[in-house]
Design a protein around this motif. Structure first.
Motif, short mmCIF file in Angstrom:
data_model
loop_
_atom_site.label_atom_id
_atom_site.label_comp_id
_atom_site.label_asym_id
_atom_site.label_seq_id
_atom_site.Cartn_x
_atom_site.Cartn_y
_atom_site.Cartn_z
N HIS A 387 110.90 63.65 45.34
CA HIS A 387 110.09 62.24 45.84
C HIS A 387 111.22 61.30 45.95
N PRO A 388 111.23 60.21 46.96
CA PRO A 388 111.74 59.40 46.80
C PRO A 388 112.10 58.11 45.52
N LEU A 389 111.35 57.96 45.20
CA LEU A 389 111.60 57.49 43.22
C LEU A 389 113.05 57.71 42.12
N ILE A 390 112.41 59.48 42.89
CA ILE A 390 113.50 60.33 41.98
C ILE A 390 114.61 60.41 42.50
N GLN A 391 114.92 60.33 43.92
CA GLN A 391 116.53 60.62 44.73
C GLN A 391 116.87 58.77 44.74
N LYS A 392 116.27 58.25 44.68
CA LYS A 392 116.88 56.60 44.25
C LYS A 392 117.59 56.28 43.47
N LEU A 393 116.86 56.66 41.88
CA LEU A 393 117.31 56.60 40.71
C LEU A 393 118.45 57.18 40.39
N ALA A 394 118.32 58.45 41.05
CA ALA A 394 119.35 59.99 40.61
C ALA A 394 120.23 58.84 41.28
N LYS A 395 120.60 58.27 42.67
CA LYS A 395 121.33 57.54 43.35
C LYS A 395 122.28 56.53 42.80
N ALA A 396 120.97 55.76 41.85
CA ALA A 396 122.30 54.84 41.15
C ALA A 396 122.58 55.59 39.88
N TYR A 397 122.47 55.77 39.15
CA TYR A 397 122.69 56.72 38.24
C TYR A 397 123.93 57.40 38.72
N SER A 398 124.24 58.24 39.14
CA SER A 398 125.16 59.48 39.86
C SER A 398 126.79 58.79 40.29
N GLU A 399 126.35 57.41 40.68
CA GLU A 399 127.49 56.60 41.24
C GLU A 399 127.87 55.66 40.39
N GLN A 400 127.14 55.15 39.28
CA GLN A 400 127.20 54.50 37.99
C GLN A 400 128.28 54.75 36.86
N MET A 401 128.09 56.34 36.87
CA MET A 401 128.16 56.91 36.51
C MET A 401 129.39 58.00 36.47
N ASP A 402 129.89 59.32 37.87
CA ASP A 402 130.07 59.18 38.06
C ASP A 402 129.91 60.70 37.89
N GLU A 403 128.51 61.14 37.35
CA GLU A 403 128.42 62.81 37.16
C GLU A 403 126.74 62.81 38.33
N GLU A 404 126.58 63.82 37.92
CA GLU A 404 125.10 64.63 39.23
C GLU A 404 123.79 63.75 38.28
N ALA A 405 123.18 63.40 38.58
CA ALA A 405 122.18 63.45 37.72
C ALA A 405 121.20 64.29 37.77
N LYS A 406 120.78 64.58 36.12
CA LYS A 406 120.02 66.13 36.10
C LYS A 406 118.17 65.13 35.47
N PHE A 407 117.58 65.95 36.23
CA PHE A 407 116.07 65.96 36.04
C PHE A 407 115.38 66.96 34.63
N VAL A 408 114.44 66.24 34.00
CA VAL A 408 114.58 66.22 32.24
C VAL A 408 112.54 66.51 32.33
N SER A 409 112.07 66.86 32.34
CA SER A 409 110.47 67.11 31.87
C SER A 409 110.45 67.30 29.72
N ILE A 410 110.03 66.01 29.23
CA ILE A 410 109.47 66.13 28.28
C ILE A 410 107.94 66.34 27.30
N GLY A 411 108.46 66.94 25.73
CA GLY A 411 106.81 66.57 25.63
C GLY A 411 106.11 65.65 25.58
N GLY A 412 107.27 65.04 24.87
CA GLY A 412 106.40 62.57 23.94
C GLY A 412 106.24 62.16 25.78
N GLY A 413 104.94 61.10 25.40
CA GLY A 413 104.89 59.92 26.22
C GLY A 413 105.73 59.16 26.21
N THR A 414 105.73 58.96 27.32
CA THR A 414 106.39 57.56 27.63
C THR A 414 105.32 56.58 28.56
N TYR A 415 106.25 54.71 27.93
CA TYR A 415 105.90 54.14 29.11
C TYR A 415 104.96 53.86 30.58
#
Length: 464
Positions: A387-415
């Motif tokens: 999804h474009p939202l996920i890909q764009k956030l992954a790009k920003a994270y990976s470039e700033q952290m110099d590591e591949e962004a991982k995708f996580v599913s959780i049992g909790g509910g967030t905002y």
């Protein structure tokens, strides 16, 4: 000067602005005109809006339910969504919870990481983008929620007044990217018992335990009337020793008071706790109970739940690749000779439906006479990794952290579940402890600056 350099240049302002917000004890209070959640929450909202005005942003107060700061032009907008309200501070603090004191590179205070620090990080991220004069095809908005912790009335009201962002994130969880959140249900299983005057070796008088549906209960207590209390005591103690459970028995005449001690945990991860209610129920089921509806109710939960945390025996087991298995937590029980009520918190996988869970659940209840009451439900949230939202956030994270962004599913509910087109994105980094809702909540100063940079690139990726 690039975005990161602009963030570094504003370092002291970021720290000071975070402290200014943290010093406000923004707990929900009595509603007043223009202040639906009380004066203290409104004080935090006004502070954030004034802060935004000083930074040169357009600001809007959405009738006290929310507010936002905005830059750019265009029909569509992207956003970050954070909240300014708090849970109570509680006891056990090393430093004053509303002083924003800095010790060993950490700012301490309620709201430092949930969500005031991240909200300030997003505001200065917006400032860095604005000052860089970067080209954008969409407006960028930092949205201030005010009722995330207690009622959730803020974002539904906001959406009545404003259209939703086309892409957004909330800095209200963990990095890298939470692209899936399980569906969440909470409900009571209730039965009124037909009176019974028959004798029996062991009669259940009451069972009480648990504090909340979404907590693994760490205490439960039962009172029994026994023909032979010492025999019951020996049986229970042997059971506890064999299972390595912390269960004790006190004898008072023909009464046995049985206490079960477990390990608390969150309802989204029941496997990390030890359920005191189910320890006790599985223990009671081994006794020579009177043949009545109270005992049948207890035996039902022994047979259909036991110590399981995935719903297999209840017939509701579900599993998928993104989020794993269904989470089954029995959070509370209140039973006497007249009625029994047990509260369940079931969280089902992100690619499954409510019917996938409820159809077999109703089959299990069948003709038991146990009724479902007080049902609440949150739909699952799930974005495919392409999804474009996920890909764009992954790009920003990976470039700033110099590591591949991982995708996580959780049992909790967030905002993120409150706002369309939104996922949770930070602020807690992998491997770092979370102090959210705990005494001594803090945010590491270096991480506050780092998340400001990540959020700046993320917002720009969404808007360019």
């Amino acid at each position: 000067m690039d975005i990161n350099q602009r963030i570094d240049a504003m370092r002291n302002e970021i720290i000071d602005s975070t402290a200014e917000l943290v010093k406000i004890r923004s707990l929900e209070g009595e509603a007043k005109p223009g202040m639906p959640f009380g004066e203290d929450v409104d004080k935090a909202l006004q502070c954030a809006l004034k802060m935004s005005e000083k930074l040169g942003f357009k600001t809007v107060n959405v009738d006290g339910y929310a507010g936002y700061a905005e830059i750019g032009e265009g029909e569509e907008y992207v956003a970050s969504l954070g909240h300014l309200d708090l849970v109570p501070e509680g006891d056990g603090w090393m430093y004053p919870p509303y002083a924003a004191e800095i010790h060993d590179g950490k700012m301490y205070g309620r709201g430092t990481s949930d969500d005031k620090g991240p909200v300030v990080a997003c505001l200065y991220a917006l400032k860095a983008i604005k000052d860089s004069n970067l080209p954008m095809s969409k407006r960028i908005r930092v949205i201030f929620g005010t009722n995330e912790e207690t009622g959730g009335e803020d974002i539904p009201y906001y959406l009545k007044k404003e259209k939703a962002p086309v892409l957004a994130f909330t800095p209200d969880a963990d990095f890298p990217i939470i692209n899936g959140e399980k569906g969440i249900t909470i409900f009571d299983l209730v039965k009124n018992f037909v009176p019974c005057d028959k004798d029996g070796k062991v009669i259940i008088e009451s069972i009480v335990g648990g504090n909340a549906a979404n907590m693994v209960p760490d205490y439960c207590e039962a009172i029994l009337t026994c023909a032979n209390a010492e025999e019951v005591k020996n049986t229970v103690e042997e059971f506890a020793k064999d299972k390595k459970y912390e269960i004790t028995v006190n004898i008072e005449g023909n009464k046995a008071i049985i206490k079960s001690i477990g390990v608390s945990g969150h309802g989204s991860t029941p496997e990390q706790g030890k359920n005191a209610i189910m320890q006790l129920i599985t223990c009671l089921a081994t006794l020579d109970l009177r043949n009545d509806e109270v005992s049948d109710y207890v035996k039902f939960f022994d047979e259909k739940v036991g110590m399981e945390v995935d719903g297999k025996s209840f017939g509701v087991y579900l599993e998928d690749e993104p989020s794993g298995t269904l989470s089954f937590n029995l959070g509370k029980i209140n039973l006497n000779r007249k009625s029994g009520s047990t509260t369940l918190n079931l969280r089902y996988p992100v690619t499954k439906t409510l019917d996938d869970m409820m159809t077999p659940l109703c089959t299990t209840l069948g003709t038991t006479g146990i009724m479902m009451e007080n049902f609440s439900h949150q739909e699952p949230l799930y974005f495919e990794t392409d999804h474009p939202l996920i890909q764009k956030l992954a790009k920003a994270y990976s470039e700033q952290m110099d590591e591949e962004a991982k995708f996580v599913s959780i049992g909790g509910g967030t905002y993120a579940k409150e706002m369309p087109n939104t996922v949770a994105f930070g602020p807690t980094f992998i491997g770092q402890p979370s102090t959210v809702h705990q005494p001594n909540e803090y945010i590491d100063i270096e991480e506050l600056i780092r998340i400001s940079k990540i959020y700046a690139y993320a917002l720009y990726e969404l808007a360019k």
